[in-house]
Design an enzyme around this catalytic site. Structure first.
Site, PDB file in Angstrom:
ATOM      1  N   LYS A 152      31.224  31.195  73.202  1.00 42.47           N
ATOM      2  CA  LYS A 152      30.511  31.460  74.457  1.00 42.47           C
ATOM      3  C   LYS A 152      29.019  31.153  74.319  1.00 42.47           C
ATOM      4  CE  LYS A 152      33.741  34.516  76.769  1.00 42.47           C
ATOM      5  NZ  LYS A 152      33.956  35.691  77.607  1.00 42.47           N
TER       6      LYS A 152
ATOM      7  N   LYS B 169      42.313  27.623  74.714  1.00 45.06           N
ATOM      8  CA  LYS B 169      42.987  28.715  75.428  1.00 45.06           C
ATOM      9  C   LYS B 169      42.636  28.675  76.920  1.00 45.06           C
ATOM     10  CE  LYS B 169      40.494  33.114  75.675  1.00 45.06           C
ATOM     11  NZ  LYS B 169      40.765  33.495  77.061  1.00 45.06           N
TER      12      LYS B 169
ATOM     13  N   LYS C 188      39.718  32.449  82.371  1.00 52.06           N
ATOM     14  CA  LYS C 188      39.367  32.564  83.782  1.00 52.06           C
ATOM     15  C   LYS C 188      37.933  32.114  84.054  1.00 52.06           C
ATOM     16  CE  LYS C 188      39.521  37.481  83.403  1.00 52.06           C
ATOM     17  NZ  LYS C 188      38.481  37.899  82.450  1.00 52.06           N
TER      18      LYS C 188
HETATM   19  P1  ATP Z   1      36.709  35.133  79.874  1.00 55.63           P
HETATM   20  O1  ATP Z   1      36.811  33.628  79.795  1.00 55.63           O
HETATM   21  O2  ATP Z   1      35.723  35.615  80.877  1.00 55.63           O
HETATM   22  O3  ATP Z   1      36.526  35.763  78.525  1.00 55.63           O
HETATM   23  P2  ATP Z   1      39.535  35.618  79.708  1.00 55.63           P
HETATM   24  O4  ATP Z   1      40.474  34.759  80.474  1.00 55.63           O
HETATM   25  O5  ATP Z   1      39.406  35.369  78.245  1.00 55.63           O
HETATM   26  O6  ATP Z   1      38.124  35.578  80.433  1.00 55.63           O
HETATM   27  P3  ATP Z   1      39.449  38.505  79.292  1.00 55.63           P
HETATM   28  O7  ATP Z   1      39.087  39.433  80.390  1.00 55.63           O
HETATM   29  O8  ATP Z   1      38.419  38.174  78.258  1.00 55.63           O
HETATM   30  O9  ATP Z   1      39.968  37.130  79.970  1.00 55.63           O
HETATM   31  O10 ATP Z   1      40.756  39.018  78.572  1.00 55.63           O
HETATM   32  C1  ATP Z   1      41.696  39.891  79.201  1.00 55.63           C
HETATM   33  C2  ATP Z   1      42.971  39.970  78.402  1.00 55.63           C
HETATM   34  O11 ATP Z   1      43.704  38.738  78.545  1.00 55.63           O
HETATM   35  C3  ATP Z   1      42.776  40.151  76.892  1.00 55.63           C
HETATM   36  O12 ATP Z   1      43.803  41.006  76.433  1.00 55.63           O
HETATM   37  C4  ATP Z   1      42.951  38.780  76.334  1.00 55.63           C
HETATM   38  O13 ATP Z   1      43.391  38.793  74.990  1.00 55.63           O
HETATM   39  C5  ATP Z   1      44.034  38.224  77.259  1.00 55.63           C
HETATM   40  N1  ATP Z   1      43.962  36.766  77.331  1.00 55.63           N
HETATM   41  C6  ATP Z   1      42.860  36.036  77.676  1.00 55.63           C
HETATM   42  N2  ATP Z   1      43.157  34.730  77.683  1.00 55.63           N
HETATM   43  C7  ATP Z   1      44.477  34.625  77.336  1.00 55.63           C
HETATM   44  C8  ATP Z   1      45.373  33.514  77.167  1.00 55.63           C
HETATM   45  N3  ATP Z   1      44.955  32.263  77.341  1.00 55.63           N
HETATM   46  N4  ATP Z   1      46.672  33.769  76.822  1.00 55.63           N
HETATM   47  C9  ATP Z   1      47.094  35.058  76.636  1.00 55.63           C
HETATM   48  N5  ATP Z   1      46.292  36.141  76.775  1.00 55.63           N
HETATM   49  C10 ATP Z   1      45.005  35.936  77.118  1.00 55.63           C
HETATM   50 MG    MG Z   2      37.971  36.497  77.074  1.00 60.24          MG
END
Ligand code: ATP
Ligand code: MG
Length: 331
Positions: free
Chosen positions: A111, A195, A198
């Site tokens: 990040k 990965k 969002k």
């Molecule tokens: P950001 O990019 O803002 O970090 P994010 O998509 O990584 O958003 P988080 O809010 O950080 O989402 O994570 C929420 C939950 O979703 C956590 O338990 C994280 O491990 C899970 N998670 C995030 N991305 C994935 C993915 N690609 N596959 C499976 N689980 C995920």
């Molecule tokens: Mg995340």
């Protein structure tokens, strides 16, 4: 009863990756554990956010947790910044963490690289794991259901808890990570070696839970697949099709083995068309439940009750932490 804690950032609308890696597990575990689910808005501000959008996302996230199937009578659903214990715990744990170990976190490195090209890197982005450790330790959580990307942060949480227990007083439970059997790391649709996130800038890389279902099916149909034509699960050599097989299996009750058998004579095009339909149907049902919760008065009542229950538990732990570190006066 053992305790469970998990959080999701309101940094955007959750993707199907978040659903498969996180929400789906939450629903399966809620009956077995005393469960705390947190909308971690203080984590979201480690990178710049639009103030109105952030509030809107926090509310949307609450409705998404409920639409996933969490039962508000059983669990506690709340917003992190509304329980002040989190910020207090974060400070005490920042003073228990070392800069070196925080700089080694891969999420920080990823990040920070991205932020550096924009507005500069906040101190909060570096100390994020200490806030997250506090989130978990405040509730004496036994398990933390998360996706694979959080493994390093949970390991950090255990280290910090152990350090605090040894240095000050033995007050924290060491939490265990709980990964889903399938789908712990859903990959980006257009770059399947990354990965799905969002907060990704490329809209084509992810499907959110609130995407138009027809558009979502289209994104699946145009997802990057691999150069040969065989529908086979091989993460190393065929990351694109393996990712789509994982999504398919997670949203239906078919195993990956059953799917590769079923589609062994099909083209990528046919497979993606069917998966597009699966995703579309899933989103239509999901969004119906989401809209119900978003527009119900119940939503605020659930968040108020969740906040009160969480604060009762977390405030007690903060007091123990302060006592252990010698903060304030003797009470
Ligand atoms: P950001 O990019 O803002 O970090 P994010 O998509 O990584 O958003 P988080 O809010 O950080 O989402 O994570 C929420 C939950 O979703 C956590 O338990 C994280 O491990 C899970 N998670 C995030 N991305 C994935 C993915 N690609 N596959 C499976 N689980 C995920
Ligand atoms: Mg995340």
């Amino acid at each position: 009863m053992k305790t469970l804690f998990s959080g999701v950032q309101p940094s955007g609308i959750p993707t199907i990756g978040n659903y498969i890696g996180a929400y789906k597990q939450f629903v399966e575990l809620q009956d077995e554990y005393d469960s705390y689910f947190c909308i971690v808005d203080q984590h979201a501000i480690t990178v710049p956010q639009d103030r109105l959008k952030l509030r809107e996302n926090s509310r949307a996230l609450a409705a998404i947790y409920l639409a996933s199937g969490l039962n508000p009578d059983k669990i506690s659903l709340f917003i992190q910044s509304e329980v002040s214990a989190h910020a207090k715990a974060a400070w005490m744990l920042q003073c228990t963490s070392y800069i070196g170990e925080l700089e080694r976190m891969t999420q920080f490195k990823d990040k920070a690289r991205k932020q550096n090209q924009r507005d500069g890197i906040s101190v909060g982005l570096l100390t994020y794991p200490a806030l997250m450790a506090g989130d978990i330790l405040l509730y004496n959580a036994d398990v933390v259901p998360v996706g694979e990307d959080q493994t390093q942060h949970i390991e950090f949480t255990r280290n910090i808890a152990e350090r605090f227990n040894t240095k000050y007083n033995d007050i924290f439970t060491l939490p265990e990570i709980k990964l889903p059997a399938v789908g712990g790391r859903i990959m980006s649709l257009n770059e399947p070696v990354k990965k799905m996130s969002k907060s990704d800038d490329n809209q084509k890389s992810f499907i959110t839970l609130l995407d138009d279902p027809n558009q979502a099916a289209k994104k699946i149909r145009s997802a990057v697949t691999d150069s040969d034509t065989e529908i086979k699960f091989d993460k190393e050599n065929k990351p694109g099709i393996s990712n789509l097989l994982t999504i398919y299996s997670s949203l239906t009750d078919k195993t990956i083995g059953q799917l590769t058998e079923e589609y062994k004579d099909s083209s990528y095009g046919d497979f993606k068309k069917d998966l597009g339909e699966v995703v579309k149907e899933f989103l239509i049902d999901f969004q119906e439940r989401y809209n119900y919760y978003l527009n119900s008065e119940e939503l605020d009542e659930i968040l108020d009750a969740g906040r009160d229950k969480a604060a009762r538990k977390a405030d007690k732990m903060v007091e123990k932490m302060e006592r252990a570190m010698g903060l304030g006066r003797k009470r």
